[in-house]
Structure formats: structure tokens, C-alpha cells
Write a protein that holds these residues in place. Structure first.
Motif, short mmCIF file in Angstrom:
data_model
loop_
_atom_site.label_atom_id
_atom_site.label_comp_id
_atom_site.label_asym_id
_atom_site.label_seq_id
_atom_site.Cartn_x
_atom_site.Cartn_y
_atom_site.Cartn_z
N PHE C 10 -11.26 31.24 62.54
CA PHE C 10 -10.55 30.39 61.58
C PHE C 10 -10.85 30.83 60.15
CE2 PHE C 10 -10.92 27.08 65.04
CZ PHE C 10 -9.65 27.33 65.49
N GLN C 125 -18.40 31.25 65.61
CA GLN C 125 -17.09 31.15 66.25
C GLN C 125 -15.99 30.82 65.24
OE1 GLN C 125 -15.83 31.27 69.63
NE2 GLN C 125 -17.64 32.51 69.96
N LYS C 126 -16.31 30.02 64.25
CA LYS C 126 -15.28 29.59 63.29
C LYS C 126 -15.02 30.66 62.23
CE LYS C 126 -14.08 25.74 60.17
NZ LYS C 126 -12.92 25.13 60.79
N TYR C 127 -16.11 31.23 61.71
CA TYR C 127 -15.97 32.13 60.56
C TYR C 127 -16.08 33.61 60.93
CZ TYR C 127 -16.75 27.64 58.40
OH TYR C 127 -16.67 26.32 58.06
#
Lengths: 366, 366, 366, 366
Positions: C10, C125-127
Motif C-alpha cells: 500500500f 506488509q503495508k509499506y
């Protein structure tokens, strides 16, 4: 002090953020300890070129040539957060520019009086109180923070080309259309006009104005190229509406137009319409790269009008805080014409607008 | 359909709200079941004059004179919530205008092709999909909702005077300064120009343009009077920046200037500065009622440039969704010049901007 | 690294601001150069007591007693802007706390693995990227900025009383109702429980837990007194909804209840209702000072549940970035129980919520 | 009327929007002409199943069983915009639910008095004015608009599973963990408890309470499954903070906990931590699917505490608007327990939270 017109003061300010997903919030006054800001929303993984940021700051900073203010401010930025091992982490980027000469000057002539066409009077009326040193928060010094954020936005949108240049100083107007100009020449002269001949005329004119202790207005043209189709959020947050707001938020700006602008008023629809090529591009571009508030992939171009700087180095009449007429003398080191130093600010605000719409449209996925 | 330029569609729209504390959100397409909006933040206890709202809607509606579109739309508003016993309750005001002739027309010529200088192409590119009936959401019909909300904002700010009028149509320009005009004459002619002689010239010119199946641009001047000192939220949400964004969000607008505007560029600081009177007012008003982004109590005046309407009733070349060149013929009942009907929209957006800053500054206490 | 669950990252973060008119934006990671923030909207003219700000920071800072982490961080705040001659100016207050020991430590055991019940895994996981030093942005160190802003909000709302205290540590619960307690005793012991006997039990228990290299959860009770009637913005921004969000945004919080809370579930309406006195106050206060999302002038009281700190000084199994099982050993100087240091954070967030609603309701006029 | 506690009224309301990119704004009072809302940001191209929307509305509506209020409201929704040929267009979705029985009832007993633990008193104090019919804006009738929007959000996030059920009524608690339950049985009984035996007990208990003219509180458990890793925006807009705010904004809610919640307080870190499996999932899930404010892909589960409905059909003492004590009698058709009808509201708010974070994270690209 003159009584508040409303019977009381408003006191609080609420408009120091710009953007929704690539959001800049700035702080700082002309002569406070530091100014700076926070960028919330810059995606992770962007390799940050700090030199490029400083380069844009240098283009805005005082003392860079004979035709701008001779104040000395190093304007060197410190990044406090949001980067790790040279890359952005996706977390907020906090930064500051420390003021090095914040105390020295004597502001007693400003403290007790209101300079014409400055924000002194309205700040006192709104807040009941004012940091009078160098204009405080109303000083264009605040735009240094915008230049930092804009330089980061430019790096995020590395495919998009942001250019701005001086296209008019007083009555001297650059009449060559933007697409006939060589943008690599913008930085070749202190005026930041890409046409050497016109630049020389403008420079000479600004020197004369400066000698008179006077100031003069100007126009900056902005050009944004290689923009993806589809950016902009109708019906209120149209691309050109946000761009216009961005430009109008810069100190001394009095007008904004894009594409055919005010001259489009004179045209008939049959003349003004941009015919399509088979690939969706258009043969002409009076629309200025935006249709219905959404980018259509053509160049976005626009003009920004700057009024003459209000501080003139001449004797003038004004009023003091009690409303008494006084005669005073402008002094200090001020810009005779604001547009050469405003070029990187126009670019920065352009990049902030585009970065925000980019993230609004697609998240950050490549 | 032409392939999306980005390899995918953006799909969602996010800009249908205006304002922070007096916040309008609108919905509705040109030919959907209804359009309308929600005003969140209107203070309680305001006696609402529904006739005045309808009156402003009538000034915007089609078919009101020979020089505007002859479409028939009653544009009658229903208030669904937020009022009780004739007064606002402080809760959101929901309203709708039902479309009465939403189905009849044949849009096949629009469905499969892109009209030049319309939003057809960019909507398809952004959303991958489009309500092609009458322009869908990109139609100026959406502004009816703004007029409703603006009419309520005007009632909230009953001391402030909002006026707008047509000051230019093509090359015919009204050269009398706004403060020499009699605003009560604005509604005395279909053009909405307060100078009868100029109005007659403009009207005649629009008739000619219409006969040619063509369209022409124009300028609206807005004037806001009796504004309290202190409205506006620097550094980004300056009063004139928000006002500019409001105007630029109106369909067909290409430029905005306030106070001295683009002509201020030509002036020296010593000429441009507004000298103070003892009470804080100024002898001249090149600042246009705003200094440093904050109202100074003088008249706020500004100009808004409108391009000629894109729909011309002539034969023209364009492309279809596959990118093939086609020749088509403009048809339907369209405005030859948009400015007469846009006058109440300019007023409405002015009122929305001021109402929002008013609430930002002082809550609602009297 | 484990593949992103979505096929991509993301990358950008967007939630670092709190409040609308008294708006705090924070920046900074646990081991970056500095952390800090900007308060946008603090009214002008507030005499700022810098010592009180530092005092609250000291209550939050590490090393203050034997039962909290023994890290050394001076946590001294610098105010960069928004004040002049000791008073706020209405412009944004920028501030920073410089990290003094940002480099020393060895984080290789964190860098390549994911600690259980920490944010390591989700940040990666997000960045697609993470500042692993001390938890980076996910560290509770960020709350120092909240304490600074909250301390200023408390000074703005000087009539309102904000208190918080530890009411439970593991199974040791303070059973005295809040209105029978002497709040002046909260700071008399390192646990911050106003009942000396219970405080002693809690302290002893935390020492034992610490000896085991383990951690334990706890509850903080917050009490806000002398609140004006009428604060809160239904239907979504109800006072208790915003307060709940504020508390849930503090690290390690798992639950929030106000007034009768979860125990109200067990009651009948005839028992639960608060009867009115003639002046609009109520004889009981199961509503917790809020009715329909709006303050009713009675005490606002609430409980905040904190889970045990995830870092235990024991050997444990986990996975590395490739998803392989590894055994590792918790180390460093961590809090055995977070609630004693979280007391000023709960107070700070309470004050931020109230200051925002105060400005939303009444601007800043006295 | 009792004098305003502040010396004046606040008057305006400002909190009727929820979400940033999937943004719902609602309007409407219990007995106004209509209630409804606008969804701004729903991506284009979503095939909209109108029956599913109405189905959720039917689960919320009065009169559906013997244990809920027997009022008759058809609650049928009309979609006004934002769809074309059965699909969303990316433009705002405006909708309304018309009130069919808005006039009939006699509210004189409410008009002049304040019902205990209702919002009557605070609305009068805040706005100086109130629509007293059926609670006006403070009525839970407003949640019908949320259910419409939530039903659309569910369709947008078709891969995510949203379930909610009644897990407690008064002292009757469902003790089976959520992952041992068969969610398909939720709708098999009027209580909406998936365990038939417990459901029967709850139903019987509610009948008794109703016979007494009394009311009782309850708990709803929410479960969100198949959530992508990476949703949530620290540090303030953590997933669970936004979820908590969403739940606390529902009428009658007094508490929210997720994962281990208040019982996590009793645990040691060594017991509470969730160990990783090789694929990043965890063996236990005390974190409740959220770590550091970001979804980790495990089930998100939470509890929402509802107080007993304030309207009891008994005689009670209260005050009138002059502050005089009066005795009055509760009447009308009210819910003896609010939780059965609140189940679809909890689901709707869950879906709104997730849809917003989804769009914040990834735009709309597949």
C-alpha cells in the motif's frame, strides 16, 4: 489599538494544511526560531535526493542575485523523520529550516503602525495580537516550507515535468508561446525568463525600479507536462480549481487563469473547441490540459499574476495602532519584484496539487 | 473504447463537498431521477424564506428568456430535513430537485462519441464508464444544488450584500467601475448587466451568435459588501484562494482575479498600495477587500472568465469511442452564452465561501 | 520477505492528524533525529506556561521510577513557532523533541524478524519497507508529541479539569468509585493510583512481573470535570465517539467504555436512566456526562483497557522475514506495565478532544 | 426553557459525515419528510443489487417481530443518482427514504419536558431549539441511512465477510466463541443470536421485560473476515480506532472492545502474544486481526455494549423546560431491547470503515 470591527477578535487560524492524501502542514514565522512542516502521505520506498530539495530552496532564497532582496538566509533544511536508509518510509516527513538571524533587527516602526497593503492591520483585527517581526506568519518566508514539500512531490512524480518561468514584468511581456521556449534557459538568468532578450529587458527594468526605491508586479507562467489522463475530482475539487487555489494562496497573487483564460472570453465556441486526434489528444489546447476538471493528458499551462511588493523604500503616510496619521519611511532589504524568486514556489505548489490528485486516484501502486 | 492511458481506470470521484463548517455536498446528474444536496452546519434558529430560494433557482433555470436555452425544467426544490416550524434546527438540511423530463431525449450521438471540449472523453478515461445523458454529472445542471445552498447561506449572512453581474460578453465590455453601477438594475434585463445600454448591446450580440448556431464567452463581476474584518484562514485557506477555487469549480470558468487582478501587474508598489484612513478603511481598494488572505472590511470584488459553451449547433469533426474520425452535428437546446444564467451561481458560491469562513471564525454566536 | 498478501504494497500512510479546529499533526520515529508536531488552530493570546508542558512530558518519560523502562531520554521540547512574547499568536505551533540516543543500539535481531504482537509484520506488509529501530513510527514514543499538544490544550481549557489514574493492574482492581478518590494523590506514587493501599499492591505486583521478565495489562480511568453543556457533534462525531477513537489510537489499547459501559448492559432502563434535578443536572450519572453524543455538564468518566506490553524478556519462537521459524530472546529496557506512563497520554488525548469540540462549538470568543 | 449553561447556544452541528474516500453524509429526522444521504467516493462499475440493500433495511426496520417496536415504517429507499444502467458511475450516490407517517402522533408530552437519559435536554441547550417529534435528529431512525450505505459498501468489498450477532441480553450471555458458531443461523430467530438455545432464552427474557414496560441492555459481537493485510492508517486513524468510533456513534452504545479487549488486561505478555505461523498468520488471535492499527489478515472481532433503551412505559418523574418537576408516563411503541435491530447497523458501520480504508490504501484498481 483600533477597536475590533466585530466587537471581539476571532483569534484562531485554521488553514495551514494543503492537500488530502499528500498533505502538507506548515508552521513558522519570518523571524521565529524555525519554520518547517510535515508531509503526511508520501508513499514509502521513494529514494530521496536531498540535494535537489536544497537546490529548489536556493532558487527561492534571498541574496541570490542583484535584483532580489539582499537579506542573508542560508535556508538549509533538516529532515527529522519519515526517511530511513535514504528512502521514505511512508510515515510523516517532518522538517525544519532554522532561522539564523532572527533577533537583530529593529521593528519598532512596524510594531506600532500598519503598513499599507500589508497584512498588519487585518492580523491585529483578527487575532488581537501580532508577531510584527518581518510580517510574522504573513511573510512570504513561509513559502520555503512549500518549496521543500514541492521538491519531494516532484521526486514522487518523476515522470511529470514541472516548469515555471517569468513571462511578464510590469509592461514587458514575453510574447512567445510556452511551447516555443527552451525551458533549460530558465535558470540561465536572474529573472528566470527563458527568452534571453526579454530577460535582459526585464532585468534592466527591475534594476531601475529598485533604484527608485519602488517595486513592480509580474506574471509567472506554469507548465505541467506528461500528466496522466484522469486526475481531478469534480465537481468541487476540479484539477484547475485546486491549482488555482494553490496559486492564489501564494503571497501577492491577484489572479489565475489556465488554458485560454481571460482571452477565451473573446472567442466563439466554434473557434475555441479543441478537435480530437484519433488517440484522444487534441489538435489545439485551449482547454489547457483540463476538461470538466479532469486532466486530458495535454499540457497544463496557466498564468499567475503577482502585484508589486507592498514595501517601497520611500516616504509614505499611514496610520498607527491608535488610528493616528503618521509619516514613515520604508526601509530594509526587500525584493523590487517578487516573480524571479516565486518561480520555484509556483512549481512547488503545482507539484503538491498533482501529487495529491495522483494519490487520490490510484493509491501508490505502480 | 480508447484504452485507458494509464492501463487502468481511476473509477472513483471524491470531490463533491465544499466548505468545512458550512459544508455542502451535492449529488445528481443532468438526467437522473433527482439532484440535490446536504448542507451540514447551518446554525439553528434561522427563519428560512423558501420563496427566496426558489427565486434564485428561477434566475438560474432554463427557458427564462430568449437568449438562454429553451429547455423546460421547473427546478422546484423540496427541503427534506433540518427545518422545523419554519426555522433551521442546526441539523443537516437535505434537499432534492426532481428531474421531470429525464427520459425523453435521444443521446445516441453522444453515447458513442466524444464531443470536443466536453468532459465526455475524460470521464470515460477516468471511470471506464459514463452516464452520457446530457453530460451526466459534468453537466452544469449540478449547479442548481449550489444555488439552493447559496440562497440559504445568503439568508444566514443577512448583513452581507452579494451581487454579481455580467460585465463582458465577447468583446463587449462594461467599462463603468462596479461602484458607479446601480445593482438594482441587474435583473432588469435578460443579460443581467446593470448598465441598460451595454446590456442591450450584449443581448443583441448574443442573439446574433445564437442565429449562427455558435456560442460566445463572457465575464461575470462579483461584489461582496459589508463584510466583517477578519474572515479568511491563512496560509492556504486565504479568503481569495477559497473564493477563487469556488469560482473555478463552476462549469466553463477559465480564470479568476480579484482587486487589481492581472492589471495590478503593470503597477508600481507606490501606485498600487492602498493608503489607510484613520478608521482602518482605505482610500483606494486595489487590494479588493482582502489583505494577506483576510478580509479588511472593504468591498471584495472579482472577475470570473467563462469560455464559450462547447456545444455549437454546427457540423463538426470528432472521434468515436474507438478513436475513429466521424462528422456529426450539434443539436438540442443550448445556451449561446452561459453568463446570464451563471450570475446566481457566482453569487451562490460567494455566499458559501463567506458562510464557511464566518462559522470558522466565530461559531454562530451573535 | 514474505510476499505481500495483496500482490503489492500500500505504501502510504494518511492518518497522522487529530482534530479539526484544534488540529494536531505529529511526525517522528522512535530512533529518528527528532519527533514533534504542529498544532493548527490554537487561539491567539493564550499565555503559555512552558514548564507545565515539560512537567507532563516528564510524567510520560522513561526512567522516572523503578517500575518503568530504564531508558534515558530527556524528552525536552522546543517550541519553534506560534508564540510571541510568551503568548500564542493564533498561528501554528511547531515543536520538536530531539532524540539524543538515536544510534547506539543494536537492532539486528528485530531487523530480520517479526516480533509477535508487534507491528513489525504489518508495517512490512503495508509499506514494503520499515524503520526497524525501536519500532520506528509504531513505537509509543510518538505519544510524547501528543502530551505536548495535550498540555497546551489543557491550558486553553483552564476551567476544565482533566484527571486520569490507574484503576487496574492485572487482577488488582481499585474498587472505590472515582468520585470518592483524592486526585491530588495520583502523583504520590509511581503507579499513579490515587488509593495508596491499592497503589502499593499494584507496585509490588509490577515488580514481580518485571522480575519474571514478563509484562501485565492494566486499566486507566479518565475523568473530565466542569465541562460546558453542549459539546459534541452528532451524529457521527459524538463526544464519546471521538473520545473513544482518541483512546483507541493510543498504543496497546484494546477497549473503551464510558459511563455505565459494559456493565450498563445488565441494567433495565428503569434502573439505568438518570433522573433530572431542577437545574438540568442529574441525580445519578450512568450516562457518563454525555447524552446523545453531547456533553450534559455532568462528569465525563471512562475506562481504557491496555493489553500487556508485547516485549517480554524471555526466549520465544517467531518467524524471520523469509517466514522461517526462529528462536530469539527479548532484550532491552522495556516497561513491565504500560499504564503508569500512559496516564498523561490519556489526559492529553482527553484535552485534545475537548479543545477541538470547544472550538467547533464556539470559535474562541469569551 | 432552562437558561443555556454557557450564556448562549452553540447552534450548529458539524458531524454528519463519516469516512474520507468512501464518505457518507446523512440527513433527516425521525419525523421529517425524508431521511437519506450521499455516498461520495463509491467507485464506478459496481453492479448494484438493490434488493440486497432493501433486505438490510428490512432487518433494521420496526415491526419485524414481536420483540421489537411495533411501529409501521416501510423504509423503502430511492436511489436518486450515481448509477446508470444498473452500475455505479463513480459519482455521488444520493438516496432518500420518505417518511410515511410523519404527522399523526401527539408529542406534546415531549415538547415541553425532558425525558431522562434522552438527548432532549442537551439538544435544547446546544441549539436553543429542537425538533421534538420522536427525538428528531437524535432518533435511531437516522441509522437507516447508514444501513443503505453499508449495504453498498458490502457489495464493493464482496470478498470480505461482515457478520454481527447478539451475544448478550442483560445477564444472558452467549459463551461459545465466535469461531464455533454457525453464522447462517443468525437470521433464524428474531433475536439474531446464532445459538438457538441461547436465542430462545434471550427472546423469552425480552418478552418479560416488555411486559414490565421496561427495557434491557445487550451486546453485539461483530466479526469481519477475509480482510486484506495492510488496512488502517496509524497513528491516529488506526483501524480499530476508526472501528471503535463507528460503533460508538451508534445510538445507545456505551463501550467497545476488540480482540482480547478488557479481559486482555488480566493477561501477561507471555500469554497474550500471538505466535506467528510461517505464512504470517498467527496461531492465536488475541490481537483481534489488528496490530499497530493495521489489519494483519486474521479475523477482526469486537464487542459493542448497548445500554437499555431510555424510553420505559412506566410512570416517572422528570423536569419540564422551566425546570419544574413533573410526573409523566412513557408511551408509544418502543423497543424493549435494541440489539436485535442494531445487528445490521453494526454490520453497516463495519463495512463503511473497511471500504474507506480500502480506498485510502489502494484507490480502486484491481
Amino acid at each position: 489599538m483600533l477597536k475590533p470591527k466585530f466587537g471581539f477578535y476571532f483569534k484562531n487560524m485554521a488553514g495551514n494544511s494543503f492537500g488530502e492524501l499528500f498533505k502538507l502542514t506548515t508552521f513558522g514565522e519570518s523571524h521565529g526560531r524555525a519554520l518547517g512542516g510535515i508531509i503526511d502521505g508520501c508513499p514509502a520506498g521513494l529514494e530521496l535526493d536531498l540535494e535537489k530539495i536544497q537546490l529548489d530552496l536556493n532558487r527561492r532564497k534571498p541574496g541570490q542575485s542583484a535584483i532580489v532582496t539582499q537579506r542573508k538566509e542560508p535556508d538549509s533544511v533538516e529532515i527529522y523523520s519519515g526517511t530511513f536508509e535514504g528512502k521514505t518510509t511512508g510515515t510523516p516527513i517532518g522538517f525544519a529550516i532554522h532561522n539564523t538571524n532572527q533577533k537583530s533587527k529593529d521593528y519598532s516602526h512596524i510594531k506600532d503602525s500598519y503598513r499599507p497593503s500589508h497584512a498588519d492591520y487585518v492580523y491585529d483585527q483578527k487575532y488581537g495580537f501580532r508577531d510584527y517581526r518581518g510580517g510574522g506568519r504573513s511573510s512570504a518566508r513561509e513559502t520555503a516550507s512549500r518549496v521543500v514539500a514541492g521538491a519531494i512531490a516532484k521526486q514522487l512524480l518523476s515522470d511529470v515535468k514541472f516548469n515555471a518561468f517569468v513571462s511578464q514584468v510590469g509592461e514587458i511581456e514575453l510574447e512567445v508561446p510556452y511551447n516555443k521556449l527552451d525551458f533549460t534557459k530558465i535558470e540561465s538568468n536572474p529573472v528566470r525568463c527563458p527568452d534571453p532578450k526579454t530577460a535582459a529587458d526585464m532585468e534592466e527594468y527591475i534594476r531601475q525600479i529598485k533604484k527608485q526605491g519602488d517595486t513592480i508586479g509580474g506574471v509567472i507562467t506554469g507548465v505541467i507536462q506528461n500528466v496522466p489522463v484522469g486526475l481531478g475530482e469534480p465537481v468541487f475539487d476540479k484539477l484547475h480549481a485546486r491549482l488555482g487555489a494553490a496559486m492564489l494562496s501564494i503571497n501577492a497573487v491577484k489572479g489565475f487563469e489556465y488554458g485560454s483564460g481571460f482571452s477565451g472570453v473573446l472567442m466563439k465556441g466554434s473557434e475555441h473547441n479543441d478537435a480530437f486526434n484519433s488517440d484522444g489528444t487534441t489538435t489545439t489546447n485551449r482547454s489547457g490540459g483540463v476538461q470538466g476538471g479532469i486532466s486530458n493528458g495535454m499540457d497544463i499551462y496557466f498564468k499567475v499574476a503577482f502585484k508589486p511588493v507592498a514595501t517601497v523604500l520611500q516616504s509614505y503616510e499611514t496610520i498607527n495602532k491608535e488610528g493616528e496619521k503618521i509619516t514613515t519611511q520604508g526601509k530594509g532589504r526587500h525584493d523590487p519584484c517578487v516573480v524571479p524568486r516565486a518561480v520555484p514556489i509556483v512549481e512547488a505548489m503545482s507539484a503538491l496539487v498533482l501529487a495529491d490528485f495522483w494519490l487520490l486516484s490510484r493509491g501508490n501502486k505502480k
